[in-house]
Design an enzyme around this catalytic site. Structure first.
Site, PDB file in Angstrom:
ATOM      1  N   TRP A   1       0.835  -1.210   0.000  1.00 37.86           N
ATOM      2  CA  TRP A   1       0.000   0.000   0.000  1.00 37.86           C
ATOM      3  C   TRP A   1       0.866   1.255   0.000  1.00 37.86           C
ATOM      4  CZ3 TRP A   1      -1.444   3.241   4.598  1.00 37.86           C
ATOM      5  CH2 TRP A   1      -0.569   3.058   5.674  1.00 37.86           C
ATOM      6  N   ASP A   2       2.151   1.105   0.223  1.00 40.32           N
ATOM      7  CA  ASP A   2       3.085   2.233   0.222  1.00 40.32           C
ATOM      8  C   ASP A   2       2.929   3.054  -1.060  1.00 40.32           C
ATOM      9  OD1 ASP A   2       3.906   0.187   1.959  1.00 40.32           O
ATOM     10  OD2 ASP A   2       6.010   0.772   1.870  1.00 40.32           O
TER      11      ASP A   2
ATOM     12  N   GLU B   1       1.289  -1.786  13.249  1.00 40.98           N
ATOM     13  CA  GLU B   1       1.371  -3.260  13.317  1.00 40.98           C
ATOM     14  C   GLU B   1       1.805  -3.738  14.701  1.00 40.98           C
ATOM     15  OE1 GLU B   1       3.969  -4.046  10.003  1.00 40.98           O
ATOM     16  OE2 GLU B   1       2.342  -3.992   8.550  1.00 40.98           O
TER      17      GLU B   1
ATOM     18  N   LYS C   1       3.790   1.976  16.108  1.00 42.92           N
ATOM     19  CA  LYS C   1       4.888   1.821  15.152  1.00 42.92           C
ATOM     20  C   LYS C   1       4.955   2.998  14.166  1.00 42.92           C
ATOM     21  CE  LYS C   1       6.547  -1.494  11.674  1.00 42.92           C
ATOM     22  NZ  LYS C   1       6.172  -2.611  10.803  1.00 42.92           N
ATOM     23  N   GLN C   2       3.805   3.421  13.684  1.00 45.97           N
ATOM     24  CA  GLN C   2       3.771   4.463  12.646  1.00 45.97           C
ATOM     25  C   GLN C   2       2.403   5.136  12.686  1.00 45.97           C
ATOM     26  OE1 GLN C   2       3.774   0.855  10.009  1.00 45.97           O
ATOM     27  NE2 GLN C   2       3.188   2.367   8.475  1.00 45.97           N
TER      28      GLN C   2
HETATM   29  C1  BGC Z   1       5.076  -1.083   7.532  1.00 45.91           C
HETATM   30  C2  BGC Z   1       3.998  -1.196   6.484  1.00 45.91           C
HETATM   31  C3  BGC Z   1       4.642  -1.125   5.117  1.00 45.91           C
HETATM   32  C4  BGC Z   1       5.751  -2.159   4.968  1.00 45.91           C
HETATM   33  C5  BGC Z   1       6.517  -2.015   3.672  1.00 45.91           C
HETATM   34  C6  BGC Z   1       6.110  -2.176   7.303  1.00 45.91           C
HETATM   35  O1  BGC Z   1       7.136  -2.066   8.247  1.00 45.91           O
HETATM   36  O2  BGC Z   1       4.522  -1.227   8.822  1.00 45.91           O
HETATM   37  O3  BGC Z   1       3.075  -0.138   6.630  1.00 45.91           O
HETATM   38  O4  BGC Z   1       3.673  -1.331   4.140  1.00 45.91           O
HETATM   39  O5  BGC Z   1       6.678  -2.004   6.021  1.00 45.91           O
HETATM   40  O6  BGC Z   1       7.133  -0.767   3.584  1.00 45.91           O
END
Ligand code: BGC
Length: 767
Positions: free
Chosen positions: A358-359, A489, A601-602
């Site tokens: 989804w990035d 996550e 995490k984000q």
């Molecule tokens: C992130 C995801 C992301 C993936 C690939 C993961 O660490 O939590 O949001 O899609 O990395 O970049």
């Protein structure tokens, strides 16, 4: 990695002195690519020290059988691994009888440069062999932006203190393994090796996926800059071919090997024609010659920089970093092929499978949309439309029906290949990003035709998914979405992730809005789409019931929407109270401890506020930022950019700058101690957004382009350009003020700090 390892420079990434402990990190950082193929900055000559060899071809993957401890129904059968491809760069060198190997000989005056302005990698060093013979070596290498199937190397050797023989063995090697495999399997089968006068080709095929690839090389030599012919012996083995030639040189003479190489592959040509195609492009490159092709490369990069460059004055490290991010994004995706996408590690490593996440939709689209022609972003949208059928199959495997689609978390061909249940089955917010990208694209480019032609079908399938995935809570008398993982996550299987619920409601409403518009304005497309999807009015009414009564967890006490139902049951201790030894928590704590903690995490709730900022007041954003950011550990590379943008929007420039620094030099300064595995390509687009949307305050809601420029104290000025609906605008911001120049025919209407301005061709408007 040592923080000062990469030397500051505005246009180049520079390394001086050879440090073996940094070898794999440098191989990632100095990576080169041209959108169709790319590679780590491995040495051409043999290196017996620690190295991570990697050359990759866009779109070519292998379905590596899933390996998990406990199989769960619905798991994908395989994980699509980006494939380490046959090696075309290899050149073995012998000085007298000794092999050149930087791990065993004495190395001095080593320097490496990734020239981002002109798009090549250069390395030079002196090597002293065991018998005291010293040579000077210089190599220049690039992946051509003009001939997508071609890379070029000029490898020059000069004996410094002796006269004697130098042997070159340029080779192709098809016996390649992946670092990242589940069962240590071989992924390639070599089918044929062809050898002509000056060129050789290895034809190989990937097992299972049956991609055919012709890997070729064309060899010539120059002595002191003039072409010479060196007789050669051919060594052919089962999977490898070497052209061995020897030159007897006087002290101070320079012999250069010119090697053109690269890949022609079956996604682009019929497999029967691959060998001749490879020979054809090698011949084309050789006829142009190394210097001409390098000249074309410089021009092609100058064209890219013309719109994509961001100039920062007063901070060389920041300047270097933003150019590095822009450079790597352009090396990864050129935008001409809707079957390709942007892997989180691009062509620089294998982890994350090089696949699509989804990035792309959530982070990369704005960069490509603003710095390139609109067809580039359209191709990225098209990629998902191409894969709609697979997304419907993915959803069917999980029990959804009637054309509901769940786009994969990770994919190469549309099939899901992530296999951790909490992500594969639960991190469903990704589906919303697909629709958001369409909304973003249409808003920015005004190319509404994409919706009736392709976008509406995708929206309908996703609206169907949200309608089926939500369930009615008798207790709450509202719709809920249970058992999900949000962008954070670090907590799984939670209920009512605010961000997911928000997207679900919005996706349904946006789809219904577009159904109406397409019906009114594009009748023929409407009819076609309705027939194709069997959509009924009743179904839409039922979707809206879900959207209208969606539940959002909210705390009266804090005045904020909650990341999920149980968030306030957690002990809320700000990250400032974590000790240094605890960080990063994903390396220091047990997973169980992380899941129970409040640490994020984000961006999660804040991700939604960033995407739909126009629907929240500044006070609301401030309140949520102050609640969530202190609990955020930013352990995803995608996190700091969103926080930088939001911090700037609530006038917290020091915080915005702090977050910007984390995103912009993430790889160059190796903040996460993992750069040896590859670069964080997708978050690089976030760095661009942190400047343009963060400091520049660029927004595009309801078709209106607005700016609210600010500048970090640390910089004296910065400027960037954007393509917007046919006009090219240059924005320059300094502490004295801000100017907008329209470099195109088309006048542009913008809002600056709330005031409307019309900027005509070549006009400079100072605010
Ligand atoms: C992130 C995801 C992301 C993936 C690939 C993961 O660490 O939590 O949001 O899609 O990395 O970049």
């Amino acid at each position: 990695m040592n923080i000062d390892y990469i030397l500051p420079n505005e246009w180049s990434i520079l390394e001086e002195g050879f440090d073996k402990s940094q070898a794999t990190a440098s191989e990632s950082i100095f990576s080169i690519g041209n959108g169709a193929m790319g590679q780590r900055a491995n040495f051409e000559e043999h290196y017996s020290g620690e190295t991570f060899q990697g050359s990759y071809i866009g779109g070519i993957y292998y379905p590596d059988k899933t390996r998990v401890g406990w199989w769960k129904n619905g798991y994908p059968e395989y994980f699509a691994k980006v494939l380490n491809a046959p090696n075309w760069i290899g050149i073995e060198i012998k000085i007298g009888d000794e092999q050149l190997d930087l791990n065993t000989c004495a190395v001095s005056d080593f320097s490496r440069e990734l020239n981002m302005k002109e798009g090549y990698l250069k390395r030079s060093f002196k090597a002293t062999m065991n018998n005291g013979d010293q040579i000077q070596v210089e190599s220049i290498r690039f992946c051509s932006l003009d001939l997508h199937e071609i890379g070029a190397i000029k490898y020059s050797v000069t004996p410094v203190n002796f006269s004697g023989s130098i042997q070159f063995s340029p080779y192709l090697d098809g016996g390649i393994m992946n670092e990242d495999t589940n069962y240590d399997e071989v992924f390639w089968k070599v089918l044929d090796i062809e050898d002509r006068d000056n060129d050789a080709v290895i034809l190989s095929r990937t097992l299972k996926t049956k991609f055919y690839v012709a890997t070729g090389m064309h060899i010539s030599y120059e002595l002191n800059g003039k072409e010479v012919h060196l007789p050669k012996t051919v060594h052919e083995q089962e999977k490898r071919i070497d052209y061995v030639s020897k030159a007897n040189l006087n002290q101070g003479e320079t012999i250069s090997l010119i090697k053109f190489g690269g890949y022609s592959q079956s996604m682009n040509h019929p497999k029967e024609q691959l060998i001749s195609q490879s020979q054809k492009v090698l011949y084309q490159a050789a006829s142009l010659g190394f210097d001409t092709l390098l000249g074309m490369q410089k021009k092609a990069w100058a064209n890219i920089w013309e719109t994509a460059d961001i100039i920062i004055e007063g901070d060389v490290k920041a300047q270097q970093a933003i150019r590095f991010n822009i450079f790597q994004l352009n090396q990864t995706y050129s935008g001409e092929d809707s079957r390709l996408n942007i892997g989180p590690k691009g062509f620089t490593g294998e982890k994350y499978g090089g696949s699509t996440y989804w990035d792309t939709e959530a982070y990369c689209i704005p960069f490509y949309m603003s710095t390139k022609d609109k067809h580039v972003a359209r191709n990225l949208l098209q990629y998902r439309h191409n894969q709609l059928g697979k997304a419907i199959e993915n959803a069917e495997k999980l029990g959804f029906k009637n054309g509901a689609a769940l786009y994969p978390m990770v994919t190469m061909n549309g099939e899901e290949c992530h296999n951790e249940w909490e992500i594969t089955f639960e991190e469903i917010h990704r589906n919303g990003a697909m629709v958001y990208a369409i909304y973003n694209y249409v808003n920015y480019t005004s190319d509404y035709k994409y919706v009736p032609e392709f976008g509406l079908e995708v929206m309908i399938a996703i609206a169907r998914f949200w309608h089926q995935r939500a369930s009615f809570s008798e207790y709450k008398q509202q719709y809920v979405i249970l058992g999900v993982t949000g962008p954070n996550e670090y907590e799984n299987n939670i209920n009512n992730n605010y961000y997911t619920n928000y997207l679900a409601k919005w996706c349904i409403e946006y789809t219904v809005e577009n159904l109406k518009k397409v019906k009114e304005e594009f009748g023929a497309d409407y009819k076609r789409v309705i027939e194709l999807t069997n959509l009924t009015d009743m179904e839409v009414v039922n979707w809206l019931k879900v959207a209208d009564a969606m539940y959002f967890p909210y705390s009266e006490k804090y005045g904020v929407f909650l990341q999920q139902d149980g968030f306030l049951d957690k002990e809320l201790i700000p990250t400032s109270e974590l000790s240094k030894e605890d960080r990063p928590i994903n390396q220091k704590w047990s997973w169980d401890r992380i899941l129970r903690s409040c640490y994020i995490k984000q961006a999660d709730t804040l991700q939604g506020m960033y995407m739909f900022e126009d629907r929240f007041t500044k006070e609301e954003i401030e309140k949520h930022f102050d609640f969530y950011e202190p609990l955020t550990v930013h352990e995803s590379s995608l996190s700091p950019c969103i926080h930088a943008i939001l911090a700037a929007s609530i006038d917290r420039m020091p915080k915005a700058y702090e977050q910007y620094l984390r995103t912009s030099r993430l790889d160059l300064d190796d903040y996460n101690h993992e750069v040896h595995e590859g670069l964080h390509i997708t978050s690089m687009a976030g760095t661009w957004s942190a400047i343009v949307q963060g400091f520049g305050g660029m927004r595009n809601f309801d078709g209106v382009l607005s700016f609210n420029p600010q500048i970090p104290d640390e910089w004296s000025s910065y400027s960037f350009k954007i393509n917007f609906r046919g006009s090219t605008l240059k924005v320059h911001v300094s502490h004295e003020g801000c100017t907008f120049t329209n470099e195109s025919e088309m006048p542009a209407e913008i809002f600056v700090s709330g005031e409307k301005r019309l900027i005509k061709k070549d006009e400079l408007v100072t605010v």
